[in-house]
Design an enzyme around this catalytic site. Structure first.
Site, PDB file in Angstrom:
ATOM      1  N   ASN A 127      48.260  37.521  12.320  1.00 39.97           N
ATOM      2  CA  ASN A 127      48.087  38.960  12.145  1.00 39.97           C
ATOM      3  C   ASN A 127      46.690  39.227  11.571  1.00 39.97           C
ATOM      4  O   ASN A 127      46.409  38.891  10.424  1.00 39.97           O
ATOM      5  CB  ASN A 127      49.176  39.481  11.196  1.00 39.97           C
ATOM      6  CG  ASN A 127      49.142  40.988  11.012  1.00 39.97           C
ATOM      7  OD1 ASN A 127      48.086  41.587  10.935  1.00 39.97           O
ATOM      8  ND2 ASN A 127      50.315  41.587  10.912  1.00 39.97           N
ATOM      9  N   ASP A 128      45.815  39.826  12.377  1.00 38.76           N
ATOM     10  CA  ASP A 128      44.435  40.056  11.941  1.00 38.76           C
ATOM     11  C   ASP A 128      44.364  40.948  10.704  1.00 38.76           C
ATOM     12  O   ASP A 128      43.470  40.780   9.861  1.00 38.76           O
ATOM     13  CB  ASP A 128      43.614  40.675  13.072  1.00 38.76           C
ATOM     14  CG  ASP A 128      43.331  39.687  14.196  1.00 38.76           C
ATOM     15  OD1 ASP A 128      43.409  38.474  13.945  1.00 38.76           O
ATOM     16  OD2 ASP A 128      43.049  40.137  15.325  1.00 38.76           O
ATOM     17  N   ASP A 155      55.180  34.847   2.848  1.00 41.99           N
ATOM     18  CA  ASP A 155      56.297  35.514   3.504  1.00 41.99           C
ATOM     19  C   ASP A 155      56.622  36.709   2.643  1.00 41.99           C
ATOM     20  O   ASP A 155      56.779  36.572   1.421  1.00 41.99           O
ATOM     21  CB  ASP A 155      57.501  34.589   3.658  1.00 41.99           C
ATOM     22  CG  ASP A 155      58.484  35.159   4.679  1.00 41.99           C
ATOM     23  OD1 ASP A 155      58.075  35.425   5.819  1.00 41.99           O
ATOM     24  OD2 ASP A 155      59.657  35.339   4.320  1.00 41.99           O
TER      25      ASP A 155
END
Length: 207
Positions: free
Chosen positions: A12-13, A78
């Site tokens: 995820n950029d 996470d």
């Protein structure tokens, strides 16, 4: 361009940029340059199966897999949203609450619908982040951060991602999506976790 020294276990950029900014701003990883902190896409297109039942377990799964793949110290997080009235859900299922992984708008809309008749005083929730560092040599360290707030009834703001538009942090009159990146990083669950992890990262990178 410098060679990578630290790998972030995400494709995820948005998260790569956010986590890089938090680590560099922490100031406890001396000499670390922006282009020395890279995302997982530099090394692999494969994402490990996150079959842990806690944020900590899933963070370690991702960090271990990328450390083995890259041969470099790897950091994974996470994170998710825990809603008190839902017993801590969506929790580890936050990214796929509506059934399809990563559909932020569908996840957000479903959660708002589920909480449609819940009064403001019962809309307490928190963003939770477990951040893990794993080295190829087997060093492992996990920390946790939380950002407590109240869930709004409608999304507000264009910044951030995920559930940011509907969580208003305690002490603020804006949603996380209405905060500047600097404001958000200063209080966020990821900011807390990664600042706590930064001294261990510094020790590892110093060798």
């Amino acid at each position: 361009m410098s060679d990578p020294r630290l790998v972030l276990a995400t494709h995820n950029d948005h998260k790569v940029g956010e986590l890089r900014a938090i680590l560099l701003a922490a100031g406890t990883v001396p000499g670390l340059l922006p282009d020395e902190v890279v995302g997982a896409a530099r090394f692999t297109d494969v994402q490990p199966v996150e079959d842990g039942v806690t944020f900590e377990a899933n963070a370690l799964i991702k960090a271990r897999a990328l450390a083995a793949e890259s041969g470099l110290p790897s950091v994974a997080d996470d994170s998710g949203l825990a809603v008190d009235v839902l017993g801590g859900a969506p929790g580890i299922f936050s990214a796929r609450w509506a059934g399809r992984h990563g559909d932020d708008r569908a996840n957000l809309d479903l959660l708002l619908a589920q909480l449609g008749d819940i009064a403001p005083e019962h809309r307490r929730a928190r963003f939770v982040c477990a951040a893990a560092l794993v080295t190829p040599e087997g060093v492992e360290h996990v920390v946790r951060g939380e950002l407590v707030g109240t869930l709004l009834t409608v999304p507000r703001g264009d910044g951030g991602f995920g559930y940011d538009p509907i969580l208003q942090p305690e002490g603020y009159d804006r949603s996380c999506a209405e905060l500047s990146p600097e404001e958000k990083n200063a209080i966020s669950h990821r900011g807390q976790a990664f600042r706590a992890l930064a001294p261990t990262i510094a020790d590892v990178l110093r060798g």
